[in-house]
Motif scaffolding. Structure first.
Motif, PDB file in Angstrom:
ATOM      1  N   ALA A  15      50.858  37.890  32.297  1.00 17.02           N
ATOM      2  CA  ALA A  15      50.895  37.027  33.484  1.00 17.02           C
ATOM      3  C   ALA A  15      49.849  37.518  34.476  1.00 17.02           C
ATOM      4  N   LEU A  16      49.110  36.579  35.073  1.00 14.79           N
ATOM      5  CA  LEU A  16      47.957  36.920  35.909  1.00 14.79           C
ATOM      6  C   LEU A  16      48.113  36.367  37.317  1.00 14.79           C
ATOM      7  N   ASP A  17      48.004  37.252  38.288  1.00 17.82           N
ATOM      8  CA  ASP A  17      48.000  36.821  39.693  1.00 17.82           C
ATOM      9  C   ASP A  17      47.271  37.922  40.463  1.00 17.82           C
ATOM     10  N   PRO A  18      46.137  37.610  41.106  1.00 21.11           N
ATOM     11  CA  PRO A  18      45.348  38.714  41.689  1.00 21.11           C
ATOM     12  C   PRO A  18      46.073  39.562  42.724  1.00 21.11           C
ATOM     13  N   MET A  19      47.014  38.964  43.490  1.00 21.81           N
ATOM     14  CA  MET A  19      47.586  39.700  44.616  1.00 21.81           C
ATOM     15  C   MET A  19      49.098  39.877  44.455  1.00 21.81           C
ATOM     16  N   LEU A  20      49.541  41.113  44.275  1.00 19.92           N
ATOM     17  CA  LEU A  20      50.979  41.386  44.260  1.00 19.92           C
ATOM     18  C   LEU A  20      51.333  41.836  45.679  1.00 19.92           C
ATOM     19  N   ALA A  21      51.696  40.880  46.527  1.00 17.94           N
ATOM     20  CA  ALA A  21      51.904  41.172  47.950  1.00 17.94           C
ATOM     21  C   ALA A  21      53.389  41.469  48.206  1.00 17.94           C
ATOM     22  N   SER A  67      48.520  31.941  33.812  1.00 23.62           N
ATOM     23  CA  SER A  67      47.913  31.986  35.141  1.00 23.62           C
ATOM     24  C   SER A  67      48.938  31.512  36.163  1.00 23.62           C
ATOM     25  N   ILE A  68      49.166  32.352  37.158  1.00 19.03           N
ATOM     26  CA  ILE A  68      50.030  31.960  38.264  1.00 19.03           C
ATOM     27  C   ILE A  68      49.103  31.291  39.286  1.00 19.03           C
ATOM     28  N   LEU A  69      49.273  29.982  39.429  1.00 22.24           N
ATOM     29  CA  LEU A  69      48.342  29.162  40.228  1.00 22.24           C
ATOM     30  C   LEU A  69      48.425  29.524  41.690  1.00 22.24           C
ATOM     31  N   ARG A  70      47.251  29.364  42.365  1.00 26.47           N
ATOM     32  CA  ARG A  70      45.997  28.964  41.765  1.00 26.47           C
ATOM     33  C   ARG A  70      45.077  30.143  41.504  1.00 26.47           C
ATOM     34  N   ALA A  71      45.336  31.264  42.231  1.00 23.79           N
ATOM     35  CA  ALA A  71      44.388  32.379  42.167  1.00 23.79           C
ATOM     36  C   ALA A  71      44.345  33.038  40.788  1.00 23.79           C
ATOM     37  N   GLY A  72      45.424  32.892  40.014  1.00 27.03           N
ATOM     38  CA  GLY A  72      45.443  33.474  38.674  1.00 27.03           C
ATOM     39  C   GLY A  72      44.294  32.968  37.820  1.00 27.03           C
ATOM     40  N   ASN A  73      43.809  31.749  38.126  1.00 27.75           N
ATOM     41  CA  ASN A  73      42.718  31.184  37.326  1.00 27.75           C
ATOM     42  C   ASN A  73      41.443  32.017  37.411  1.00 27.75           C
ATOM     43  N   GLY A  74      41.260  32.735  38.517  1.00 23.80           N
ATOM     44  CA  GLY A  74      40.069  33.580  38.653  1.00 23.80           C
ATOM     45  C   GLY A  74      40.072  34.688  37.615  1.00 23.80           C
ATOM     46  N   LEU A  75      41.226  35.325  37.433  1.00 23.26           N
ATOM     47  CA  LEU A  75      41.331  36.385  36.415  1.00 23.26           C
ATOM     48  C   LEU A  75      41.349  35.793  35.010  1.00 23.26           C
ATOM     49  N   LEU A  76      41.966  34.620  34.889  1.00 20.06           N
ATOM     50  CA  LEU A  76      42.102  33.988  33.569  1.00 20.06           C
ATOM     51  C   LEU A  76      40.749  33.810  32.883  1.00 20.06           C
ATOM     52  N   ASP A  77      39.756  33.342  33.623  1.00 23.47           N
ATOM     53  CA  ASP A  77      38.440  33.113  33.017  1.00 23.47           C
ATOM     54  C   ASP A  77      37.899  34.394  32.388  1.00 23.47           C
TER      55      ASP A  77
END
Ligand code: URA
Length: 210
Positions: A130-136, A77-87
Motif C-alpha cells: 500500500a502506497l501513501d507518501p505521508m503517514l501523518a 495507491s491510496i489516492l491521490r498522492a499514492g499515485n506519485g509513488l505508484l509510477d
C-alpha cells in the motif's frame, strides 16, 4: 524505537527527499523525484521476497534459475498522492497488479469515508504494498489498509516517504501485522496535521494544485 518501522536511509533516497522537501522545487521536478524515489523504495521493500527455482534453458545449457514465488504483487495507491509513488514502483515491477482506494474525511464526524475502491482479484494470495507518501495522523492510511484487509488481503506492507511519530504509533496499534517502510521519520505534526519539517501537501506538490 517504533516497532515494524524500517527507515530506508539509502543516500540516493535521502538526497532526493531533501530536494522534494525544498519549497523552491518545481512541480515538474517534484513529480520526477517522487517517481525516482518510488523506484528506489520499491527495490528496498522487495529485497526479501521469496524465490523459487525453475528449470530454463540458456542458449548454452539447462539451469535452475530463480524466479519470484507466487502470484504477481499487488500495489495499492491510496489516492491521490499514492499515485506519485505508484509510477516509480511500476517502473521496477511493471507486471504488478494495481488497486486504488480513495477516502475523504467527513468534516463533521472526522470519520474516513470511502469514495472509490477497485482491487485486483485473488488479493488474498498476493503480497500487497500500500502506497501513501505521508503517514501523518495515520488515520486515513490505517482506514485504507483496513478496507484492503476486509477485501481479503492478508500479507500487506505499507510504504510512505515521510512518517510522523504520531502516525506510526496509531498505524501500528491498528495494524501491528503490517510493516511500515519510510524514507524518514520526521519530528511531529502541526495543529493542522501536517508533518514537520515535512514537504507540505504531497498531492498539491505532485499535481501542482496549489
Ligand atoms: N498530508 C500531506 O500531504 N502532507 C502532510 O504534511 C500531512 C498529510
Amino acid at each position: 524505537m517504533h516497532e515494524n518501522l524500517t527507515i530506508i536511509d539509502h543516500p540516493l533516497v535521502q538526497h532526493k527527499l531533501s530536494l522534494m522537501r525544498d519549497k523552491e522545487t518545481s512541480t515538474r521536478s517534484f513529480r520526477i523525484l517522487i517517481r525516482e524515489t518510488g523506484t528506489l523504495l520499491a527495490y528496498e521493500v522487495t529485497k526479501d521476497l521469496p524465490l523459487i527455482t525453475k528449470e530454463i534453458e540458456t542458449p548454452l545449457m539447462k539451469m535452475n534459475a530463480p524466479f519470484l514465488e507466487g502470484k504477481k504483487l499487488c500495489l495499492v495507491s491510496i489516492l491521490r498522492a499514492g499515485n506519485g509513488l505508484l509510477d516509480g514502483f511500476l517502473d521496477l515491477v511493471p507486471s504488478a497488479r494495481v488497486g486504488h482506494i480513495g477516502l475523504y474525511r467527513d468534516p463533521e464526524t472526522l470519520v474516513a469515508v470511502e469514495y472509490y475502491l477497485k482491487l485486483p482479484e485473488l488479493i488474498d494470495q498476493r503480497l500487497v504494498i500500500a502506497l501513501d507518501p505521508m503517514l501523518a495522523t495515520g488515520h486515513s492510511s490505517a482506514a485504507a489498509v483496513t478496507r484492503i484487509k476486509e477485501n481479503g488481503a492478508a500479507n500487506i506492507r505499507f510504504v510512505c516517504l515521510l512518517a510522523a511519530p504520531e502516525g506510526v504509533e496509531y498505524f501500528n496499534k491498528i495494524h501491528p501485522d503490517v510493516k511500515i517502510y519510510t524514507a524518514a521519520l520526521d519530528d511531529k505534526l502541526n495543529d493542522h496535521a501536517y508533518i514537520l519539517p515535512g514537504l507540505g501537501d504531497a498531492g498539491d506538490r505532485i499535481f501542482g494544485t496549489k
